[in-house]
Design a protein around this motif. Sequence first.
Motif, PDB file in Angstrom:
ATOM      1  N   SER A 178       7.538 -33.371 -25.536  1.00 50.71           N
ATOM      2  CA  SER A 178       8.957 -34.114 -25.744  1.00 50.71           C
ATOM      3  C   SER A 178       9.284 -35.055 -24.705  1.00 50.71           C
ATOM      4  CB  SER A 178      10.174 -33.112 -26.019  1.00 50.71           C
ATOM      5  OG  SER A 178      10.389 -32.513 -24.904  1.00 50.71           O
ATOM      6  N   LEU A 179       7.979 -35.391 -23.659  1.00 48.23           N
ATOM      7  CA  LEU A 179       8.372 -35.966 -22.624  1.00 48.23           C
ATOM      8  C   LEU A 179       7.827 -37.526 -22.755  1.00 48.23           C
ATOM      9  CD1 LEU A 179       9.329 -35.567 -19.758  1.00 48.23           C
ATOM     10  CD2 LEU A 179       7.025 -35.270 -18.834  1.00 48.23           C
ATOM     11  N   PHE A 180       8.436 -38.688 -22.835  1.00 46.07           N
ATOM     12  CA  PHE A 180       8.531 -40.103 -23.072  1.00 46.07           C
ATOM     13  C   PHE A 180       8.447 -40.681 -21.820  1.00 46.07           C
ATOM     14  CE2 PHE A 180       8.759 -38.337 -27.329  1.00 46.07           C
ATOM     15  CZ  PHE A 180       7.784 -38.908 -28.179  1.00 46.07           C
ATOM     16  N   SER A 181       9.020 -40.338 -20.844  1.00 41.25           N
ATOM     17  CA  SER A 181       9.213 -41.082 -19.632  1.00 41.25           C
ATOM     18  C   SER A 181       8.175 -40.667 -18.730  1.00 41.25           C
ATOM     19  CB  SER A 181      10.651 -40.623 -19.127  1.00 41.25           C
ATOM     20  OG  SER A 181      11.076 -41.035 -17.673  1.00 41.25           O
ATOM     21  N   SER A 182       7.611 -41.810 -18.275  1.00 47.35           N
ATOM     22  CA  SER A 182       6.360 -41.691 -17.103  1.00 47.35           C
ATOM     23  C   SER A 182       7.090 -41.314 -15.898  1.00 47.35           C
ATOM     24  CB  SER A 182       5.898 -43.052 -16.811  1.00 47.35           C
ATOM     25  OG  SER A 182       5.422 -43.586 -18.135  1.00 47.35           O
ATOM     26  N   ALA A 183       8.261 -41.615 -15.556  1.00 45.50           N
ATOM     27  CA  ALA A 183       8.864 -41.116 -14.245  1.00 45.50           C
ATOM     28  C   ALA A 183       9.101 -39.715 -14.239  1.00 45.50           C
ATOM     29  CB  ALA A 183      10.099 -41.820 -13.917  1.00 45.50           C
ATOM     30  N   TRP A 184       9.260 -39.117 -15.333  1.00 47.22           N
ATOM     31  CA  TRP A 184       9.691 -37.667 -15.398  1.00 47.22           C
ATOM     32  C   TRP A 184       8.415 -36.818 -15.533  1.00 47.22           C
ATOM     33  CZ3 TRP A 184      13.303 -34.547 -14.262  1.00 47.22           C
ATOM     34  CH2 TRP A 184      14.402 -34.874 -14.226  1.00 47.22           C
ATOM     35  N   ALA A 185       7.136 -37.710 -16.325  1.00 50.36           N
ATOM     36  CA  ALA A 185       5.971 -36.870 -16.110  1.00 50.36           C
ATOM     37  C   ALA A 185       5.465 -36.980 -14.922  1.00 50.36           C
ATOM     38  CB  ALA A 185       5.040 -37.901 -16.893  1.00 50.36           C
ATOM     39  N   VAL A 186       5.808 -38.010 -13.968  1.00 50.09           N
ATOM     40  CA  VAL A 186       4.910 -37.973 -12.550  1.00 50.09           C
ATOM     41  C   VAL A 186       5.757 -36.636 -11.862  1.00 50.09           C
ATOM     42  CG1 VAL A 186       5.038 -38.953 -10.256  1.00 50.09           C
ATOM     43  CG2 VAL A 186       4.353 -40.409 -12.382  1.00 50.09           C
ATOM     44  N   ALA A 187       7.250 -36.752 -12.075  1.00 49.51           N
ATOM     45  CA  ALA A 187       8.020 -35.538 -11.174  1.00 49.51           C
ATOM     46  C   ALA A 187       7.518 -34.099 -11.589  1.00 49.51           C
ATOM     47  CB  ALA A 187       9.478 -35.862 -11.362  1.00 49.51           C
ATOM     48  N   LEU A 188       7.371 -34.037 -12.925  1.00 50.28           N
ATOM     49  CA  LEU A 188       7.211 -32.572 -13.416  1.00 50.28           C
ATOM     50  C   LEU A 188       5.517 -32.266 -13.142  1.00 50.28           C
ATOM     51  CD1 LEU A 188       9.078 -32.490 -16.717  1.00 50.28           C
ATOM     52  CD2 LEU A 188       9.782 -31.554 -14.429  1.00 50.28           C
ATOM     53  N   GLY A 189       4.747 -33.366 -13.081  1.00 48.17           N
ATOM     54  CA  GLY A 189       3.406 -33.262 -12.794  1.00 48.17           C
ATOM     55  C   GLY A 189       3.325 -32.665 -11.416  1.00 48.17           C
ATOM     56  N   LEU A 190       3.862 -33.140 -10.387  1.00 46.66           N
ATOM     57  CA  LEU A 190       3.902 -32.747  -9.122  1.00 46.66           C
ATOM     58  C   LEU A 190       4.194 -31.642  -8.859  1.00 46.66           C
ATOM     59  CD1 LEU A 190       5.325 -36.234  -7.263  1.00 46.66           C
ATOM     60  CD2 LEU A 190       3.122 -35.152  -7.257  1.00 46.66           C
ATOM     61  N   VAL A 191       5.650 -31.290  -9.418  1.00 46.27           N
ATOM     62  CA  VAL A 191       6.006 -29.751  -9.634  1.00 46.27           C
ATOM     63  C   VAL A 191       4.997 -28.791 -10.097  1.00 46.27           C
ATOM     64  CG1 VAL A 191       7.793 -28.260 -10.093  1.00 46.27           C
ATOM     65  CG2 VAL A 191       8.646 -30.632  -9.299  1.00 46.27           C
ATOM     66  N   LEU A 192       4.520 -29.046 -11.141  1.00 44.85           N
ATOM     67  CA  LEU A 192       3.696 -28.367 -11.914  1.00 44.85           C
ATOM     68  C   LEU A 192       2.294 -27.995 -11.061  1.00 44.85           C
ATOM     69  CD1 LEU A 192       2.732 -26.522 -14.205  1.00 44.85           C
ATOM     70  CD2 LEU A 192       1.568 -28.536 -15.427  1.00 44.85           C
ATOM     71  N   GLY A 193       1.605 -28.943 -10.657  1.00 45.53           N
ATOM     72  CA  GLY A 193       0.579 -28.894  -9.864  1.00 45.53           C
ATOM     73  C   GLY A 193       0.695 -28.012  -8.705  1.00 45.53           C
ATOM     74  N   GLY A 194       1.737 -28.355  -7.842  1.00 48.45           N
ATOM     75  CA  GLY A 194       2.235 -27.495  -6.525  1.00 48.45           C
ATOM     76  C   GLY A 194       2.446 -26.108  -7.024  1.00 48.45           C
ATOM     77  N   ALA A 195       3.220 -25.642  -8.140  1.00 46.53           N
ATOM     78  CA  ALA A 195       3.661 -24.557  -8.242  1.00 46.53           C
ATOM     79  C   ALA A 195       2.452 -23.611  -8.582  1.00 46.53           C
ATOM     80  CB  ALA A 195       4.483 -24.430  -9.441  1.00 46.53           C
ATOM     81  N   VAL A 196       1.207 -24.213  -9.588  1.00 47.00           N
ATOM     82  CA  VAL A 196       0.200 -23.549  -9.811  1.00 47.00           C
ATOM     83  C   VAL A 196      -0.810 -23.280  -8.414  1.00 47.00           C
ATOM     84  CG1 VAL A 196      -1.807 -23.663 -11.215  1.00 47.00           C
ATOM     85  CG2 VAL A 196       0.281 -24.214 -12.172  1.00 47.00           C
ATOM     86  N   GLY A 197      -0.771 -24.295  -7.515  1.00 43.98           N
ATOM     87  CA  GLY A 197      -1.569 -24.339  -6.499  1.00 43.98           C
ATOM     88  C   GLY A 197      -1.128 -22.992  -5.746  1.00 43.98           C
ATOM     89  N   ASN A 198       0.150 -22.911  -5.101  1.00 40.52           N
ATOM     90  CA  ASN A 198       0.623 -21.805  -4.550  1.00 40.52           C
ATOM     91  C   ASN A 198       0.447 -20.608  -5.320  1.00 40.52           C
ATOM     92  OD1 ASN A 198       1.377 -23.237  -2.256  1.00 40.52           O
ATOM     93  ND2 ASN A 198       3.380 -23.405  -2.733  1.00 40.52           N
ATOM     94  N   LEU A 199       0.692 -20.578  -6.654  1.00 36.16           N
ATOM     95  CA  LEU A 199       0.584 -19.381  -7.287  1.00 36.16           C
ATOM     96  C   LEU A 199      -1.022 -18.782  -7.403  1.00 36.16           C
ATOM     97  CD1 LEU A 199       1.629 -17.216  -9.365  1.00 36.16           C
ATOM     98  CD2 LEU A 199       0.983 -18.925 -11.374  1.00 36.16           C
ATOM     99  N   VAL A 200      -2.006 -19.558  -7.394  1.00 37.63           N
ATOM    100  CA  VAL A 200      -3.307 -19.169  -7.137  1.00 37.63           C
ATOM    101  C   VAL A 200      -3.514 -18.299  -5.976  1.00 37.63           C
ATOM    102  CG1 VAL A 200      -5.792 -19.906  -6.769  1.00 37.63           C
ATOM    103  CG2 VAL A 200      -4.339 -21.158  -8.479  1.00 37.63           C
ATOM    104  N   ASP A 201      -3.080 -18.749  -4.695  1.00 40.75           N
ATOM    105  CA  ASP A 201      -3.086 -18.088  -3.503  1.00 40.75           C
ATOM    106  C   ASP A 201      -2.414 -16.702  -3.817  1.00 40.75           C
ATOM    107  OD1 ASP A 201      -4.403 -20.106  -2.375  1.00 40.75           O
ATOM    108  OD2 ASP A 201      -2.805 -20.563  -0.897  1.00 40.75           O
ATOM    109  N   ARG A 202      -1.171 -16.605  -4.348  1.00 40.10           N
ATOM    110  CA  ARG A 202      -0.319 -15.395  -4.429  1.00 40.10           C
ATOM    111  C   ARG A 202      -1.224 -14.488  -5.249  1.00 40.10           C
ATOM    112  NH1 ARG A 202       4.534 -19.198  -4.668  1.00 40.10           N
ATOM    113  NH2 ARG A 202       5.205 -18.816  -2.402  1.00 40.10           N
ATOM    114  N   VAL A 203      -1.730 -14.850  -6.283  1.00 38.69           N
ATOM    115  CA  VAL A 203      -2.738 -14.111  -7.053  1.00 38.69           C
ATOM    116  C   VAL A 203      -3.859 -13.527  -6.822  1.00 38.69           C
ATOM    117  CG1 VAL A 203      -3.943 -13.964  -9.576  1.00 38.69           C
ATOM    118  CG2 VAL A 203      -1.553 -15.075  -9.366  1.00 38.69           C
ATOM    119  N   PHE A 204      -4.772 -14.542  -5.952  1.00 41.21           N
ATOM    120  CA  PHE A 204      -6.071 -14.083  -5.489  1.00 41.21           C
ATOM    121  C   PHE A 204      -6.131 -13.517  -4.099  1.00 41.21           C
ATOM    122  CE2 PHE A 204      -6.676 -16.664  -9.261  1.00 41.21           C
ATOM    123  CZ  PHE A 204      -7.449 -15.855 -10.040  1.00 41.21           C
ATOM    124  N   ARG A 205      -5.235 -13.979  -3.100  1.00 40.06           N
ATOM    125  CA  ARG A 205      -5.349 -13.856  -1.778  1.00 40.06           C
ATOM    126  C   ARG A 205      -4.915 -12.568  -1.334  1.00 40.06           C
ATOM    127  NH1 ARG A 205      -7.874 -17.615   0.632  1.00 40.06           N
ATOM    128  NH2 ARG A 205      -7.712 -19.854  -0.143  1.00 40.06           N
TER     129      ARG A 205
END
Length: 204
Positions: free
Chosen positions: A113-140
């Motif tokens: 339901s996301l049609f705003s490019s600005a919101w896509a950038v904001a949520l994409g940054l948050v999603l990538g960062g959240a998953v990046g740190n989650l990978v460390d918390r799961v595997f390290r």
Amino acid sequence: MTDDRRPPAEEPVLPESTPTDRPADVPARPAGRPRTRLLLLLALGVLALDLVTKLVVVATIDMGEDVRLLGGALYLTQYRNVGAAFSFAEGWTVVFSLVAVAVAVVIVRTARSLFSSAWAVALGLVLGGAVGNLVDRVFRDPGFLRGGVVDFLSVFGPDGEVWPIFNVADSAIVCGGILGALLALRGIDFDGSRAGDQQRADAT
């Protein structure tokens, strides 16, 4: 002899319907396609950059070592963070791991339901960062959902003397959060419209 022939009656001309004719209470569909691809591509880019930089730091910099760059404006080090971004609330690793999972699920569900490019950038940054740190918390170490996140960027001083040590994922989360807050303050919705647009349209 009278002429009974009369001109044919003109048929009423019905107004042509247009694609925009819809009940007043049915909202218009946002123009364009959902910005799902932009969100996911940006999230994957952040995740890839975060993982690569962490692997390089772990392979080349020993724990406690500081590499001075940019005349001391930036130091590279290796630190294991068991808290949130910028070493906040250490000891709550499991809680932040579960929060990261919840954030990722919500963002992915919102993507259609996301049609705003600005919101896509904001949520994409948050999603990538959240998953990046989650990978460390799961595997390290020390274990599942309790792993220490690799932080390696220290600004204006070594070992987080001036500002807490952080990584690419932390930066993405903070930048995405700031952008999202600005969009919310400006009243821009996920579909790209402004909060007052519908009220102005109803008033006219």
